[in-house]
Design an enzyme around this catalytic site. Structure first.
Site, PDB file in Angstrom:
ATOM      1  N   ASP A   1      53.562  50.777  40.471  1.00 11.55           N
ATOM      2  CA  ASP A   1      53.663  50.383  41.795  1.00 11.55           C
ATOM      3  C   ASP A   1      52.805  51.296  42.599  1.00 11.55           C
ATOM      4  O   ASP A   1      52.700  52.621  42.434  1.00 11.55           O
ATOM      5  CB  ASP A   1      55.006  50.310  42.280  1.00 11.55           C
ATOM      6  CG  ASP A   1      55.248  49.822  43.353  1.00 11.55           C
ATOM      7  OD1 ASP A   1      55.280  48.460  43.467  1.00 11.55           O
ATOM      8  OD2 ASP A   1      55.043  50.313  44.650  1.00 11.55           O
TER       9      ASP A   1
ATOM     10  N   ASN B   1      47.331  48.629  53.897  1.00 11.29           N
ATOM     11  CA  ASN B   1      47.149  47.309  54.525  1.00 11.29           C
ATOM     12  C   ASN B   1      47.201  47.040  56.149  1.00 11.29           C
ATOM     13  O   ASN B   1      46.376  46.594  56.806  1.00 11.29           O
ATOM     14  CB  ASN B   1      48.075  46.078  54.114  1.00 11.29           C
ATOM     15  CG  ASN B   1      47.687  45.580  52.842  1.00 11.29           C
ATOM     16  OD1 ASN B   1      46.374  45.624  52.573  1.00 11.29           O
ATOM     17  ND2 ASN B   1      48.520  45.017  51.943  1.00 11.29           N
TER      18      ASN B   1
ATOM     19  N   HIS C   1      44.021  43.628  55.305  1.00 15.37           N
ATOM     20  CA  HIS C   1      44.081  43.164  53.903  1.00 15.37           C
ATOM     21  C   HIS C   1      42.823  43.107  53.018  1.00 15.37           C
ATOM     22  O   HIS C   1      43.019  43.327  51.965  1.00 15.37           O
ATOM     23  CB  HIS C   1      44.822  41.872  53.967  1.00 15.37           C
ATOM     24  CG  HIS C   1      46.194  41.841  54.397  1.00 15.37           C
ATOM     25  ND1 HIS C   1      47.237  42.062  53.461  1.00 15.37           N
ATOM     26  CD2 HIS C   1      46.558  41.544  55.548  1.00 15.37           C
ATOM     27  CE1 HIS C   1      48.418  42.098  54.221  1.00 15.37           C
ATOM     28  NE2 HIS C   1      47.990  41.637  55.383  1.00 15.37           N
TER      29      HIS C   1
ATOM     30  N   ASP D   1      42.938  44.896  49.563  1.00 16.50           N
ATOM     31  CA  ASP D   1      42.754  43.951  48.192  1.00 16.50           C
ATOM     32  C   ASP D   1      41.503  44.817  47.488  1.00 16.50           C
ATOM     33  O   ASP D   1      41.574  44.866  46.171  1.00 16.50           O
ATOM     34  CB  ASP D   1      42.043  42.593  48.769  1.00 16.50           C
ATOM     35  CG  ASP D   1      43.002  41.797  49.090  1.00 16.50           C
ATOM     36  OD1 ASP D   1      44.257  41.876  48.788  1.00 16.50           O
ATOM     37  OD2 ASP D   1      42.720  40.554  49.556  1.00 16.50           O
TER      38      ASP D   1
ATOM     39  N   GLU E   1      51.439  44.717  45.131  1.00 13.24           N
ATOM     40  CA  GLU E   1      50.865  45.978  44.723  1.00 13.24           C
ATOM     41  C   GLU E   1      51.539  46.364  43.576  1.00 13.24           C
ATOM     42  O   GLU E   1      51.414  47.699  42.924  1.00 13.24           O
ATOM     43  CB  GLU E   1      50.861  47.013  45.956  1.00 13.24           C
ATOM     44  CG  GLU E   1      52.463  47.346  46.113  1.00 13.24           C
ATOM     45  CD  GLU E   1      52.774  46.489  47.340  1.00 13.24           C
ATOM     46  OE1 GLU E   1      53.807  47.226  48.004  1.00 13.24           O
ATOM     47  OE2 GLU E   1      52.588  45.511  47.549  1.00 13.24           O
TER      48      GLU E   1
END
Length: 298
Positions: free
Chosen positions: A174, A182, A187, A191, A217
């Site tokens: 994680d 973010n 985003h 990404d 994530e």
């Protein structure tokens, strides 16, 4: 430029081509086109593949009308052959029950209530099915396996590991404090960070490992033939590699870390959900102990 090229109402004359561009050599395959297992596929190269209800089958069709080991297919020189393995519902090729036969491009194979299509390696259709298959099993952002295919792979590997009494370990990874990335940079930048981390995961896994993005994530890696100590070494190398990278979301250099939880298969962790729950518990411990660390669930 000719006037017809400028006129949107004029049909353009066809320019003949030599056909589709040659791709790298590919295998013949069988694809489930009807019934349980729809869309699943198995490549046929130099080794025999078994199709059946067993989790260990190369092409797993989980329906009671399919025998555990229903039939097998293999390459024999320039031919592909199929043999029924004593299935309760006999294997049918183009609606004819067979014991053993040569397969031809486009043949339909009926196994219980499922229908498969055989596609020769030389078929134009093979590339199409390869692309469809990749879309079905891969996460579009990272090109790692998606959650659904990862779970199917885990269940198959658990059955194999239990049968042969071999070790099997799962890691759940994680990204630490990813939401602020973010929220601050957007985003698209987030990404890009996930793609970079996925590339590091891919770089560290072996050919027989299965790596997936299983959540926003969150990533997972399944390590066959690997006990918890070896898995810890893998996870530590991956954690350190991520920590060493200078990410640049929004153009601002910064370090981003991951926490990793590890769980080995045991008699009590004999399903994908139980292994994932154990790895999640270890991941929670890694987070609560300060993040950017690896923990193993006993």
């Amino acid at each position: 430029m000719a006037s017809s090229d400028r006129d949107p109402h004029t049909t353009q004359r066809t320019v003949l081509s030599d056909g589709p561009r040659e791709h790298s050599p590919r295998s013949a395959c069988v694809v489930v086109i009807h019934g349980e297992g729809l869309g699943r596929r198995a490549d046929i190269d130099e080794r025999r593949i078994v199709i059946g209800r067993s989790q260990e089958a190369d092409l797993h069709i989980p329906h009671k009308s399919v025998s555990r080991q229903h039939c097998e297919i293999w390459r024999d020189g320039d031919e592909y052959r199929l043999r029924d393995l004593g299935a309760t519902n006999p294997t049918r090729v183009n609606e004819i029950a067979v014991q053993e036969t040569v397969l031809h491009d486009g043949d339909h194979l009926t196994l219980g209530e499922s229908i498969l299509k055989f596609i020769s390696h030389s078929s134009v259709e093979a590339q199409y099915h390869e692309e469809i298959y990749q879309l079905a099993i891969n996460d579009p952002l990272t090109d790692l396996y998606n959650r659904r295919h990862f779970i199917e792979t885990v269940e198959k590997e658990i059955a194999r590991a239990m049968r042969h009494r071999r070790p099997l370990t799962m890691c759940i990874i994680d990204v630490d404090l990813f939401k602020p990335v973010n929220d601050r940079y957007g985003h698209i930048s987030g990404d890009n960070v996930l793609r970079q981390i996925a590339a590091l995961v891919h770089r560290h896994v072996r050919n027989d490992d299965a790596a997936a993005r299983i959540g926003g994530e969150e990533f997972a890696v399944l390590l066959p033939e690997c006990g918890p100590e070896a898995a810890y070494g893998f996870a530590e190398r991956l954690r350190a590699a991520v920590a060493d990278v200078v990410f640049k979301p929004g153009g601002e250099p910064q370090h981003i870390t991951v926490s990793i939880g590890i769980a080995a298969m045991t008699a009590e962790r004999d399903t994908c959900s139980r292994m994932m729950a154990a790895a999640d518990a270890a991941l929670y411990r890694a987070k609560s102990q300060g993040r950017n660390r690896v923990c193993i669930q006993d």
